[in-house]
Design a protein around this motif. Structure first.
Motif, PDB file in Angstrom:
ATOM      1  N   ASN A   1       0.806  -1.224   0.000  1.00 31.45           N
ATOM      2  CA  ASN A   1       0.000   0.000   0.000  1.00 31.45           C
ATOM      3  C   ASN A   1       0.840   1.276   0.000  1.00 31.45           C
ATOM      4  O   ASN A   1       0.299   2.371   0.105  1.00 31.45           O
ATOM      5  CB  ASN A   1      -1.041   0.005   1.128  1.00 31.45           C
ATOM      6  N   GLU A   2       2.152   1.137  -0.116  1.00 29.43           N
ATOM      7  CA  GLU A   2       2.996   2.328  -0.245  1.00 29.43           C
ATOM      8  C   GLU A   2       3.339   2.596  -1.705  1.00 29.43           C
ATOM      9  O   GLU A   2       4.048   3.561  -2.005  1.00 29.43           O
ATOM     10  CB  GLU A   2       4.259   2.161   0.604  1.00 29.43           C
TER      11      GLU A   2
ATOM     12  N   LEU B   1      -3.671  14.986  -8.054  1.00 26.94           N
ATOM     13  CA  LEU B   1      -3.649  13.527  -7.881  1.00 26.94           C
ATOM     14  C   LEU B   1      -2.621  12.899  -8.817  1.00 26.94           C
ATOM     15  O   LEU B   1      -1.887  11.986  -8.434  1.00 26.94           O
ATOM     16  CB  LEU B   1      -5.042  12.940  -8.125  1.00 26.94           C
TER      17      LEU B   1
ATOM     18  N   ASN C   1       1.060  10.813  -7.812  1.00 30.26           N
ATOM     19  CA  ASN C   1       1.165   9.388  -8.168  1.00 30.26           C
ATOM     20  C   ASN C   1       2.552   8.999  -8.680  1.00 30.26           C
ATOM     21  O   ASN C   1       2.695   8.374  -9.718  1.00 30.26           O
ATOM     22  CB  ASN C   1       0.088   9.050  -9.208  1.00 30.26           C
TER      23      ASN C   1
ATOM     24  N   THR D   1       6.986   5.600  -4.270  1.00 29.32           N
ATOM     25  CA  THR D   1       6.342   5.096  -3.049  1.00 29.32           C
ATOM     26  C   THR D   1       6.175   6.228  -2.038  1.00 29.32           C
ATOM     27  O   THR D   1       6.879   7.235  -2.093  1.00 29.32           O
ATOM     28  CB  THR D   1       7.199   3.981  -2.403  1.00 29.32           C
ATOM     29  N   ALA D   2       5.245   6.043  -1.148  1.00 24.41           N
ATOM     30  CA  ALA D   2       5.049   6.977  -0.031  1.00 24.41           C
ATOM     31  C   ALA D   2       4.573   6.172   1.156  1.00 24.41           C
ATOM     32  O   ALA D   2       3.781   5.234   0.985  1.00 24.41           O
ATOM     33  CB  ALA D   2       4.007   8.042  -0.400  1.00 24.41           C
ATOM     34  N   TYR D   3       5.033   6.516   2.335  1.00 25.48           N
ATOM     35  CA  TYR D   3       4.584   5.775   3.516  1.00 25.48           C
ATOM     36  C   TYR D   3       3.070   5.880   3.624  1.00 25.48           C
ATOM     37  O   TYR D   3       2.474   6.898   3.261  1.00 25.48           O
ATOM     38  CB  TYR D   3       5.255   6.316   4.777  1.00 25.48           C
ATOM     39  N   SER D   4       2.489   4.825   4.140  1.00 29.82           N
ATOM     40  CA  SER D   4       1.027   4.754   4.173  1.00 29.82           C
ATOM     41  C   SER D   4       0.454   5.317   5.474  1.00 29.82           C
ATOM     42  O   SER D   4       1.191   5.737   6.356  1.00 29.82           O
ATOM     43  CB  SER D   4       0.579   3.301   3.986  1.00 29.82           C
ATOM     44  N   TYR D   5      -0.853   5.371   5.558  1.00 27.94           N
ATOM     45  CA  TYR D   5      -1.596   5.743   6.765  1.00 27.94           C
ATOM     46  C   TYR D   5      -1.275   7.150   7.267  1.00 27.94           C
ATOM     47  O   TYR D   5      -1.350   7.425   8.456  1.00 27.94           O
ATOM     48  CB  TYR D   5      -1.367   4.720   7.873  1.00 27.94           C
TER      49      TYR D   5
ATOM     50  N   ILE E   1      -7.303   5.886   5.881  1.00 26.59           N
ATOM     51  CA  ILE E   1      -7.083   5.463   4.494  1.00 26.59           C
ATOM     52  C   ILE E   1      -5.619   5.061   4.321  1.00 26.59           C
ATOM     53  O   ILE E   1      -4.719   5.794   4.718  1.00 26.59           O
ATOM     54  CB  ILE E   1      -7.454   6.630   3.548  1.00 26.59           C
ATOM     55  N   SER E   2      -5.385   3.897   3.735  1.00 24.74           N
ATOM     56  CA  SER E   2      -4.000   3.414   3.662  1.00 24.74           C
ATOM     57  C   SER E   2      -3.165   4.290   2.721  1.00 24.74           C
ATOM     58  O   SER E   2      -2.082   4.731   3.090  1.00 24.74           O
ATOM     59  CB  SER E   2      -3.950   1.943   3.254  1.00 24.74           C
ATOM     60  N   LYS E   3      -3.655   4.532   1.521  1.00 21.43           N
ATOM     61  CA  LYS E   3      -2.888   5.395   0.616  1.00 21.43           C
ATOM     62  C   LYS E   3      -3.321   6.852   0.821  1.00 21.43           C
ATOM     63  O   LYS E   3      -3.832   7.525  -0.085  1.00 21.43           O
ATOM     64  CB  LYS E   3      -3.108   4.944  -0.832  1.00 21.43           C
TER      65      LYS E   3
ATOM     66  N   ARG F   1      -1.904   9.565   0.958  1.00 18.71           N
ATOM     67  CA  ARG F   1      -1.379  10.681   0.165  1.00 18.71           C
ATOM     68  C   ARG F   1      -2.399  11.187  -0.846  1.00 18.71           C
ATOM     69  O   ARG F   1      -2.399  12.363  -1.193  1.00 18.71           O
ATOM     70  CB  ARG F   1      -0.091  10.267  -0.567  1.00 18.71           C
ATOM     71  N   TYR F   2      -3.283  10.283  -1.295  1.00 15.58           N
ATOM     72  CA  TYR F   2      -4.252  10.689  -2.320  1.00 15.58           C
ATOM     73  C   TYR F   2      -5.426  11.474  -1.735  1.00 15.58           C
ATOM     74  O   TYR F   2      -6.148  12.137  -2.463  1.00 15.58           O
ATOM     75  CB  TYR F   2      -4.747   9.476  -3.103  1.00 15.58           C
ATOM     76  N   VAL F   3      -5.652  11.368  -0.465  1.00 14.97           N
ATOM     77  CA  VAL F   3      -6.633  12.253   0.182  1.00 14.97           C
ATOM     78  C   VAL F   3      -5.967  13.601   0.449  1.00 14.97           C
ATOM     79  O   VAL F   3      -6.512  14.669   0.136  1.00 14.97           O
ATOM     80  CB  VAL F   3      -7.153  11.654   1.511  1.00 14.97           C
TER      81      VAL F   3
ATOM     82  N   GLN G   1      -5.460  15.980  -2.458  1.00 15.14           N
ATOM     83  CA  GLN G   1      -6.666  16.742  -2.815  1.00 15.14           C
ATOM     84  C   GLN G   1      -6.802  17.987  -1.934  1.00 15.14           C
ATOM     85  O   GLN G   1      -7.072  19.087  -2.432  1.00 15.14           O
ATOM     86  CB  GLN G   1      -7.925  15.888  -2.618  1.00 15.14           C
TER      87      GLN G   1
END
Lengths: 346, 346, 346, 346
Positions: free
Chosen positions: C9-10, D21, D25, D28-32, D237-239, D241-243, D246
């Motif tokens: 998920n990263e 967005l 993309n 990688t980016a750390y999640s959560y 939300i796991s990814k 970064r996409y929230v 925005q």
């Protein structure tokens, strides 16, 4: 002179029920309801209600109500009830808690009663927004109502029909069930399942028990896993025989009806006397054992100084409640009326 | 011959407590705990525990435990407890329900007891994943444990220290508190708040009351709005005087300690006799009023045919429990031992 | 050199899915799922799974799992799952919260998998104490498991049969569903409803979507009012077309299978390389896109200094996880293997 | 001709946000939420609101509201809100569910607004029955309201003061926060924390984002463990970064204010045109981007046949809502006005 008209739950336990507790206190008995007293109580309830119902002895009316709601209403559901219902105003959110998030949809209604048209409209309203609104799952009526009035059998039937047509269950909060029944003079079955009631919180505590209520479920299918709900809520009493013994004595030899009939008679006597009094106005019809009256704070103060105890209604200035009980003395009633008249004269 | 060793909650109410209920049944009393009995009970608990604590009379141990958990553990929190704790195995998820979703983190531990090292490791584990794991908020100990053993004061202290260092509260499930106290011979305060216990489910029902427990909170700040939680759960008993009167009599003149001491003595007598028996093995140290033994199903059957009643432990073949009570007769104990020895001989 | 093997998920969103979002961003569309994208996604899922199922697009796997649990498990119920399941260890009590108090009954099991015998025994155990224990209502399997292994179709069937015989529903947590499916090489229907799975958390986010999961319910009757549960949990996305457009693109032209197959191939390549390495031990069979290995902290440090990122497993010293993704480069895998071998040599 | 005035959430995403967005993309980016986008968003919110606040990016307004309620209101608590608030009428009981049983105490109020006197009285009422009533813990205001009106800064301050004096927190449901802010022309801080707002549901989705909201907590102490609540609700939300990307684009270069100002201008243009129309009556002042009008069903039908889409208000015959959005064309507004006038003429 002094007398307590604050609430029926401030009165002592009927001697017949104390005696039953003594009789029950012999030898060992299986716990958690697997005892002879609980079995017998079930049989008696089936007789009294003329049907094969399920019985869950409990020690609090709030628990009976909340379990009834949880059994019928999921977290996304709603209960339609009167805006002055005990369920909504006096249980600190027990129905919301037991369901994990259901909503109470409250309605106004004269004399503490719901009317079928309002209920029908409320159900329709909830339907407009689909998944965005909680789904009405239960209609809850209080009999006798919080204002001491009683639904007629026809009124119960009509309300239940509206609910059933919408796929909802019907619950009756019968904290003062016996008082209502004596008032109507019909059978227990007529006032409940024959009129469409599915679950009944059957109260005994206010009418002479120590701590004994029962949740009755008229169709066994509706009671599935209610035992687990009761346990999870901490309401499965280990020494259950002592709850059941109370209910057993309460139902024996029509004790429950005698006790309620007495309380009602005392309320009627009180109401009739108050009708003649000058400075006091009866607010609702007196059907059971509760009287709501309007009077000046001055008069209320005089009566309290005279030693009489009663509640001023929360949030409604000038509204007072008097409650009679299974053990209210005629002399207390008369003394109260004398005091009112004496104050009137002044 | 016959005798019931199934559970202490199948035994009758102590006569002193029945008498107290009779004495309480005079005149009116304010409801919901605003009565003289409840006030006096609070004073007695403060005396017994030598501190100014908060008291919430209740009618079920599950309710006491679940309210303690709800008061300390939010929905995203966790309770660390023994994998065989009543809280986890016998309350149908009451802690999860009362909290609206907390998790029980269970640990194994010899003789039904938690050990401090395991607790420490479990807390650390929960910390690794941050918001993804429930947060340990409460440590719950049962005293006496579900296997009839008793934590020493030092053990309680050590466990409480680990919990407090992690910012957790400490709860003691004292369904058999009196039996544990008699076993240790220390003071009630030593076994609880002086050792770091913050909340105590104080049981009386199993030790001679009818239905009376109390949730004790040693620091008043920790009890904020516990009254509303109790009401919302349907556990605020309207005729509270009858719960408080039981506790009042229970605490008077050391009745509670006498009752528990008797039960413990009977358990000791039973255990000593069983130690000498051939085909029977005691599984845990006998500290209170519970005995766990291993025997053949054949022997168990013979004893049951002889009229003795006891539980086989759920899910553990060959493990049986005997419980003695405040009213267990010495002759019943001896008859059981005779029956075991007779069966051994055969 | 650097590469991120921390979690799938990263990784970024697959270009095909980004393109689909752009295409969806034209004109108005009815909200809350009443749009053409959502309708089409439902059709595609029905095709892929060869049955007429219900689809609930969601944005988080925890939500999908928790809704599946809430739909099948009441507050007094229990979920049987692996002690290392995401449901139990990584969702901060979401299942307990969504159900309002259900219990997770966890079991150990080799390679992150449940075995049918343990499940059967656990169900039996729960039955011994009747209403005192939470009632097992759901069996939840993770496919691929948290340890990167995959249940065979036979294993799923056997487990589902045990659950169904006990009246329980069967849920599959398919956060890495595509990886499992590619590993088994069977059809989506074989791995799910044909083997007895009733509800599936279908994951897409880890395998190339932005935030898109779906809860699939194979029997429409089981989905009753799931829409209200989703809304009440705040998971009914208003501009739903942007969730559905992701799923639409994901399922189109077997994109999802291609992405997963690539990730699996990279994991296999990595695993094969590591099998030959001296100071590294593979802990579980590598079926999907996750590799668990044991190595010295020293080696782990060297690899991290080399620029490789991966997780040490919480609470298990010496255990590390590598995850490959839909976009993992072969060169990254090879670089990692080179680094391991270089460190070995040292 | 055709145009959709049903809801702002049926409109597409602003191109600037789509572009963001795409830019996010990469790699990688750390999640959560442990990513650079989320960090930058927090900084921007602090700038915009001129204070050091806590930010919880989310994907749904219902989640933002429900988390705000859960954070401030225990199961035994209550939220005071308008009877027409989204919180009460359109979230299927999300606040009750997230709190595990809190009650919404609803009040009437002109133009969709609460007034301070009613709130004060409601708080007093709740106090009369002590533990028997849910405890008011939160006041929730919607800004702009569900009827398109806006509280003045003075009104917010006055209401917040009443709540704070009663020990309650203050929440603002800002699903259309930007529209309200543009309408008032004050600063974001004036409309919120400087006026006593403690938590804000900051909406972006209706004003041009894809799915992006944020729960803002102005005092970090009030945000304790909100992260765990978010996770437990399945809203981490796991990814992430996409929230965050925005929100980042939404706040950049005052995009959010431009989008809202446009929507408001279109609403004003529409309202001014409708004021001159014969058979149409504006029902509430038009402050933001929503217009409520009364017209005959016949006229509504004609307009719909002409290709215009809008909502009839649930449960209120003759009441219709038009909503303008960030991308509403002036020509659509004018076409609607022409159609109304043409129908008038007939």
């Amino acid at each position: 002179m002094s007398a307590n008209f604050r609430s029926d739950n401030e009165n002592p336990v009927a001697p017949e029920i104390m005696a039953a507790l003594d009789r029950a206190n012999v030898g060992t008995a299986y716990s958690y309801g697997d005892d002879a007293f609980t079995e017998r109580v079930k049989e008696k309830f089936c007789e009294v209600f003329e049907t094969d119902l399920e019985v869950f002895p409990l020690v609090s009316g709030t628990a009976a109500n909340a379990l009834a709601v949880a059994q019928t209403t999921p977290a996304y559901g709603a209960v339609i009830c009167h805006e002055d219902s005990h369920l909504h105003t006096d249980e600190c959110g027990a129905p919301e808690f037991y369901t994990g998030g259901a909503k109470l949809m409250t309605l106004a209604g004269a004399n503490g009663k719901l009317d079928a048209t309002s209920v029908e409209e409320r159900i329709a309203d909830a339907g407009y927004v689909g998944d965005h609104a909680s789904k009405p799952c239960l209609l809850s009526l209080t009999q006798a109502t919080e204002f001491g009035t009683v639904y007629s059998v026809e009124e119960v039937s009509e309300l239940a029909q509206v609910a059933h047509e919408a796929g909802m269950a019907v619950h009756m909060d019968g904290a003062r069930f016996a008082n209502a029944l004596c008032s109507l003079g019909c059978s227990a079955s007529e006032m409940t399942w024959r009129s469409g009631v599915d679950l009944l919180s059957f109260g005994a505590t206010k009418n002479g028990a120590m701590m004994a209520e029962a949740l009755l479920v008229f169709d066994a299918d509706d009671a599935e896993e209610l035992g687990r709900r009761r346990k999870q809520a901490g309401h499965l009493i280990s020494k259950m025989r002592y709850v059941s013994a109370q209910l057993d004595a309460y139902l024996a030899d029509d004790l429950w009806l005698e006790l309620a009939a007495h309380a009602n008679r005392m309320a009627t006597r009180l109401a009739e006397g108050l009708e003649d009094a000058q400075d006091v106005e009866l607010v609702y019809p007196v059907h059971g054992n509760e009287i709501f009256l309007r009077m000046d704070e001055e008069l209320a103060d005089i009566l309290r100084e005279d030693g009489f105890e009663f509640y001023g209604w929360p949030g409604r200035a000038g509204l007072y409640r008097l409650v009679t009980a299974h053990c209210t003395a005629e002399s207390d009633v008369d003394a109260f009326l004398d005091a009112v008249n004496a104050a009137d004269g002044g």
